[in-house]
Write a protein that holds these residues in place. Structure first.
Motif, short mmCIF file in Angstrom:
data_model
loop_
_atom_site.label_atom_id
_atom_site.label_comp_id
_atom_site.label_asym_id
_atom_site.label_seq_id
_atom_site.Cartn_x
_atom_site.Cartn_y
_atom_site.Cartn_z
N TYR A 1 0.82 -1.22 0.00
CA TYR A 1 0.00 0.00 0.00
C TYR A 1 0.85 1.27 0.00
CZ TYR A 1 -4.03 -2.95 1.19
OH TYR A 1 -5.02 -3.90 1.18
N VAL B 1 0.09 5.84 3.18
CA VAL B 1 -1.33 6.18 3.10
C VAL B 1 -1.64 7.24 4.15
CG1 VAL B 1 -3.69 5.29 3.32
CG2 VAL B 1 -1.90 3.86 2.29
N ASP C 1 -5.71 9.86 7.82
CA ASP C 1 -7.17 9.97 7.84
C ASP C 1 -7.84 9.01 6.86
OD1 ASP C 1 -6.52 11.18 5.47
OD2 ASP C 1 -7.50 13.09 5.90
N GLU C 2 -7.04 8.23 6.11
CA GLU C 2 -7.58 7.22 5.21
C GLU C 2 -7.26 5.80 5.69
OE1 GLU C 2 -6.62 8.08 1.11
OE2 GLU C 2 -6.75 10.24 1.47
N GLN C 3 -6.90 5.69 6.96
CA GLN C 3 -6.64 4.39 7.58
C GLN C 3 -7.66 4.13 8.68
OE1 GLN C 3 -2.65 2.97 7.97
NE2 GLN C 3 -1.76 4.80 7.06
N ILE D 1 -6.68 0.79 6.30
CA ILE D 1 -6.65 0.69 4.85
C ILE D 1 -7.54 -0.45 4.36
CG2 ILE D 1 -5.15 0.39 2.85
CD1 ILE D 1 -2.79 1.14 4.77
N ARG E 1 -7.78 -0.09 -1.73
CA ARG E 1 -6.80 0.99 -1.85
C ARG E 1 -5.81 0.68 -2.97
NH1 ARG E 1 -6.12 6.23 0.25
NH2 ARG E 1 -4.05 6.85 -0.46
#
Length: 315
Positions: free
Chosen positions: A118, A121, A124-126, A128, A132
């Protein structure tokens, strides 16, 4: 059930072989030439196999005739991948393609990939999700991402192959090249009076989603039976811990009061600050972690102390 485990003498491989044998499976493990099988796993059957050789892989498949193939064998060190990226790709990416091409008809495959695919990342987008996009930031991760493509392509042709994207895991028997086992080994030496009470560490700000290796093995066994062919599944907890937190716990468990000292040699050229996985899809197949992290670290430390004592007796 006849199961073939590549990388069976490795950390997770040993735990997986032990689990399969306990359930009465006929287990074949692969070894690189010149390597001996672990003494504790003599009940398994062992075969030489080199991922760099299509003939070697084909011979192993003919001998074992597996119904299930757990593909764990890899060049698994991120640090080593920077030293020799071409060799890392040869084993991890091209080697996986060779293995997939040699699978017996009807055999189910679980390919062990890594959360490293990944890359970096945003926090604030975990955690995951598996959806993704892959953005590897080191040669090891890139080689695993390429291997995944070989597995996905095979699944599109009807091969029952599933991908496990493993987040960090540890436990008794982990190789000392990896952070927590290296720290546990240092603390065992301090506790035995063989080293000054100084724990040499690298980057402790990185945060990782850690599992006990025995929970990981249960996940692998779940995925090879119930996973959807061609799909990737995160193997994690959904919670991240900083290395500083885990080191503090290890020092406390050791009772050494060791002070920390930064060692530049222990830093990676590129270190993703946070990796935490959404394992909802895996949980939906009936799996959940069972072993608390504190117990994992305590047993890791106990293992290193026993290994140190055994080495001293043999010397």
């Amino acid at each position: 059930m006849r199961a073939l485990v590549t990388g069976a003498a490795g950390f997770a491989g040993c735990h997986l072989v032990r689990s399969l044998l306990a359930d009465g499976c006929e287990v074949w493990g692969t070894l690189q030439a010149g390597h001996a099988p672990p003494a504790a796993l003599r009940d398994a059957r062992w075969l030489p196999m080199e991922l760099a050789s299509a003939d070697s892989i084909a011979a192993a498949m003919r001998e074992a005739r597996p119904e299930r193939v757990f593909h764990l064998a890899a060049q698994a060190s991120v640090a080593d991948s920077f030293v020799d990226p071409v060799a890392t790709w040869e084993v991890n990416a091209t080697g996986t393609l060779r293995l997939v091409s040699a699978l017996p008809e009807g055999a189910r495959l679980l390919f062990i990939s890594s959360a490293e695919v990944y890359g970096a990342v945003p926090e604030d987008e975990q955690p995951i999700p598996e959806s993704r996009p892959l953005r590897p930031t080191n040669p090891y991760a890139a080689s695993k991402a390429a291997a995944e493509m070989a597995v996905v392509e095979a699944a599109a042709r009807g091969v029952p192959a599933v991908i496990a994207r493993s987040f960090s895991h540890t436990g008794p028997g982990q190789d000392g090249r990896f952070a927590l086992s290296a720290f546990a080994r240092q603390l065992a030496e301090i506790r035995a009076g063989r080293a000054e009470p100084v724990l040499r560490v690298g980057n402790l700000q990185a945060r990782r989603d850690y599992l006990d290796v025995r929970d990981v093995v249960r996940a692998y066994r779940t995925l090879i039976e119930r996973g959807e062919p061609g799909q990737a599944y995160n193997v994690g907890t959904g919670e991240a811990h900083s290395m500083a937190e885990l080191v503090e716990m290890l020092v406390e468990l050791s009772g050494t009061g060791a002070r920390l000292e930064t060692d530049p040699a222990r830093f990676r050229p590129v270190d993703v600050p946070l990796l935490c996985g959404d394992a909802s899809a895996l949980r939906g197949l009936g799996w959940a972690p069972e072993i608390p992290l504190r117990r994992t670290l305590a047993e890791l430390l106990e293992h290193e102390e026993r290994a140190l004592a055994a080495h001293a007796e043999a010397a």
